[in-house]
Design a protein around this motif. Structure first.
Motif, PDB file in Angstrom:
ATOM      1  N   ASP A 175      -4.741 -42.500  -9.806  1.00 33.14           N
ATOM      2  CA  ASP A 175      -4.222 -41.284  -9.167  1.00 33.14           C
ATOM      3  C   ASP A 175      -2.935 -40.819  -9.824  1.00 33.14           C
ATOM      4  O   ASP A 175      -2.604 -39.642  -9.793  1.00 33.14           O
ATOM      5  CB  ASP A 175      -3.919 -41.533  -7.676  1.00 33.14           C
ATOM      6  N   MET A 314     -13.233 -44.317 -10.274  1.00 35.92           N
ATOM      7  CA  MET A 314     -12.839 -43.349  -9.246  1.00 35.92           C
ATOM      8  C   MET A 314     -13.754 -43.450  -8.015  1.00 35.92           C
ATOM      9  O   MET A 314     -13.303 -43.352  -6.877  1.00 35.92           O
ATOM     10  CB  MET A 314     -12.914 -41.945  -9.839  1.00 35.92           C
ATOM     11  N   ASP A 316     -15.045 -45.642  -5.846  1.00 34.26           N
ATOM     12  CA  ASP A 316     -14.740 -47.052  -5.600  1.00 34.26           C
ATOM     13  C   ASP A 316     -15.403 -47.581  -4.332  1.00 34.26           C
ATOM     14  O   ASP A 316     -14.840 -48.395  -3.609  1.00 34.26           O
ATOM     15  CB  ASP A 316     -13.218 -47.288  -5.595  1.00 34.26           C
TER      16      ASP A 316
HETATM   17  C1  GLC Z   1     -10.218 -43.296  -2.783  1.00 30.34           C
HETATM   18  C2  GLC Z   1     -10.853 -42.780  -4.063  1.00 30.34           C
HETATM   19  C3  GLC Z   1     -10.176 -43.375  -5.265  1.00 30.34           C
HETATM   20  C4  GLC Z   1      -8.685 -43.079  -5.204  1.00 30.34           C
HETATM   21  C5  GLC Z   1      -8.105 -43.563  -3.880  1.00 30.34           C
HETATM   22  C6  GLC Z   1      -6.667 -43.134  -3.689  1.00 30.34           C
HETATM   23  O1  GLC Z   1     -10.428 -44.659  -2.649  1.00 30.34           O
HETATM   24  O2  GLC Z   1     -12.212 -43.096  -4.079  1.00 30.34           O
HETATM   25  O3  GLC Z   1     -10.729 -42.866  -6.433  1.00 30.34           O
HETATM   26  O4  GLC Z   1      -8.042 -43.699  -6.255  1.00 30.34           O
HETATM   27  O5  GLC Z   1      -8.833 -43.021  -2.796  1.00 30.34           O
HETATM   28  O6  GLC Z   1      -6.576 -41.753  -3.697  1.00 30.34           O
END
Ligand code: GLC
Length: 618
Positions: A175, A314, A316
């Motif tokens: 992020d 991303m 996740d």
């Molecule tokens: C969620 C998203 C991930 C991101 C995180 C923090 O878990 O899937 O990609 O890094 O939020 O925003």
């Protein structure tokens, strides 16, 4: 260790301002003592601390400390491998004073920049015309996290309306990338430098889950700056960085993308600032090599693509992207190219660089050949023969034509194409994943023709992929039984929501870089204008739901930092497209040569085993 001795042993680079995390900004202890104790991989431990009460603290010394604690000084005692083996830390100071000082500096330079038009290292001119941009800058600054008084990152979301914070108050590596790029483009370099150097220290943290330790080069998914009471001292606090390598993350997912993004940001930092001293540091070089070693380690896999578990990027959560997901391959390729540019030539790295070069060739060949689909290729697959046992099989992965999903027959435009989401034996994941496709353009993993075709497809399928808010994370959504089995009935990933076909404004920045690289910025401009219609009014959501992205996501955070930063990066780059070069990897002529050697042994032609005898050594 006596107190004075401890002071003498403070690592000057780590001797940073007393930290309080963002959420703790107003917390003023009468006495603040900061200390840190960590065990390095080599097993060395050290503790350093000292304390002062506030009345002994002169304002002047606070400013002095501010100066001497800049991350330039993050050098000092190192182990043989160049990594800091002593830990650290700190002085104390009036946290509010320091923060206010820094914030005021930031605001002051903004005001001057906004008033005059600021030119930074890559020549970006920032003007104050756009109020959405001004709001975004203010919000981005509010998301800044401090560690020992220094800016170190940005929190994932600053949504005070949300009752469940989960880990959105942490600094996520992935992020932070658009935040870091926005700061670099604006000439605010320190936060990026601090982020790079402090996350590097986390790389060698002890990490275990149920007695198992992942590979040494792993970078965390996120970290939190905690200001915690020091044992045995009632009114004393310590600042600690608390990384999460997936041991606490929902689903315990491995953040494979973190290290790859870290390398990409490191190169961007060097290119943007012209300061190569960070990437040349011994500990940074070691960090790069550790990531590479982890990624290049031999395993059982037959493919040059990186084999990962579900949710390792991303996306996740469980979304059926285990195996060889495109996003990871594109980041891997990009990180290999960036690392090659930065690695200092030395005898000890010869084997690593050879392995890296071989992998680059094999990876680009594999992705360009086997992940690519357009009408022509689709028709080929439709007519594939199966069960070919031989070295010269055309349908190498034994793909059954019935796998072509009905939606794809409609979706594939006459002009355009894309890289599929994943390839495994007897399986092609035909979903379109935006980030993987965009970063394949940016990194030159896709050929020039393929890159244009991807953008053609985005234009042709605008109402599916962009619709009311750029950009769909993937297309289409998994529905019904497929959703039940593949996501495990995940209520957050229902069809057209979140990772399952939701729309993520942060992807605007990657779209912009890709469009600029292909000299088609008007596509990104159109997307940015669309976002501007709602994004600020909607309070910068993390994602949008529904096929056309009409609703703010069901569980979407508001004031999501990478939505804000992604928008800013898109705006800054569109205003100064040449600045995008800090992120772009131009196609390498040596690689093209090696690639054409492989192509001349055309995989579609019959091929005997003999032709594979020679590995490609550059
Ligand atoms: C969620 C998203 C991930 C991101 C995180 C923090 O878990 O899937 O990609 O890094 O939020 O925003």
């Amino acid at each position: 260790m006596a107190m004075s001795e401890a002071f003498l042993h403070l690592d000057p680079l780590l001797l940073s301002k007393s930290g309080a995390n963002f959420g703790n900004r107003r917390n003023l202890g009468l006495v603040e003592l900061h200390y840190n104790l960590r065990t390095s991989r080599s097993g060395l431990q050290s503790v350093s601390y000292f304390s002062t009460d506030r009345k002994n603290r002169a304002k002047g010394s606070c400013f002095l400390r501010c100066k001497c604690q800049k991350a330039d000084s993050v050098s000092g005692v190192t182990a043989d491998d160049g990594r800091p083996d002593s830990v650290s830390i700190y002085g104390m100071k009036n946290v509010n004073n320091v923060k206010e000082f820094e914030l005021n500096q930031l605001l002051k330079s903004d005001k001057e920049g906004f008033a005059n038009g600021t030119t930074n290292g890559v020549g970006t001119v920032i003007n104050s015309k756009n109020s959405i941009e001004e709001e975004a800058w203010d919000l981005l600054k509010e998301s800044v996290v401090y560690y020992c008084g220094n800016t170190i990152g940005t929190i994932a979301a600053n949504d005070t309306s949300s009752s469940s914070i989960l880990n959105y108050d942490q600094v996520f590596i992935r992020d932070f990338i658009p935040s870091g790029i926005a700061f670099l483009l604006k000439g605010e370099y320190d936060i990026v430098r601090n982020f790079i150097l402090h996350t590097l220290q986390l790389q060698s943290w002890e990490k275990t889950m149920d007695c198992h330790s992942p590979g040494q080069g792993l970078m965390p998914a996120s970290f939190k700056v905690r200001t915690v009471p020091l044992d045995g001292h009632d009114s004393v606090t310590e600042d600690v960085l608390d990384p999460d390598f997936g041991e606490a993350a929902i689903g315990r997912v491995a953040p494979v993308d973190s290290g790859l993004w870290w390398i990409i940001l490191l190169r961007a930092y060097g290119k943007c600032t012209g300061d190569l001293s960070v990437q040349e540091r011994v500990d940074v070089q070691t960090g790069i090599k550790m990531i590479l070693k982890l990624c290049l380690a031999d395993g059982f896999d037959m493919f040059p693509t990186l084999l990962v578990t579900d949710g390792s990027c991303m996306i996740d959560r469980r979304m059926g992207i285990h195996g060889h997901p495109l996003e990871i391959q594109a980041l891997f390729y990009s990180a290999l190219l960036c690392a090659r540019e930065m690695l200092a030539p030395e005898d000890g790295s010869v084997d690593l660089i050879r392995a890296l070069n071989n992998r680059l060739v094999a990876l680009s060949f594999h992705i360009r050949e086997y992940y690519w689909i357009d009408m022509k290729k689709l028709n080929e697959i439709y007519r594939y023969k199966t069960e070919e046992y031989s070295y010269d099989a055309v349908n190498k992965f034994n793909i059954y034509p019935d796998q072509i999903p009905p939606w794809l027959v409609e979706f594939m435009p006459a002009r355009g194409g894309y890289l599929i989401g994943n390839l495994q034996p007897a399986h092609m994941d035909f979903r379109f994943f935006s980030l993987g496709n965009l970063w394949s353009i940016v990194s030159s993993l896709a050929t020039v023709d393929q890159s244009h075709a991807i953008l053609d497809l985005i234009e042709a399928k605008w109402s599916e992929l962009v619709a009311d808010m750029p950009l769909k994370i993937c297309y289409p959504a998994l529905e019904g039984e497929e959703w039940r089995i593949i996501t495990g009935s995940d209520p957050k990933n229902t069809p057209w929501s979140y990772h399952n076909g939701g729309s993520w404004p942060t992807l605007l920045w990657q779209l912009t870089v890709a469009c600029i690289k292909m000299n088609r910025p008007e596509i990104a401009e159109r997307a940015v204008m669309l976002a501007e219609r709602r994004i600020s009014r909607d309070k910068w959501p993390e994602y949008y739901d529904t096929r056309r992205a009409r609703f703010i996501g069901k569980q979407s955070r508001l004031f999501q930092t990478w939505s804000i930063a992604g928008y800013l990066v898109a705006k800054l780059l569109l205003a100064n497209p040449s600045a995008a070069k800090v992120l772009i990897n131009e196609e390498d002529s040596e690689l093209v040569n090696a690639f054409s050697c492989m192509l001349s042994a055309n995989p579609r032609k019959k091929r005997g085993r003999k032709e594979f005898k020679q590995p490609f050594i550059i």
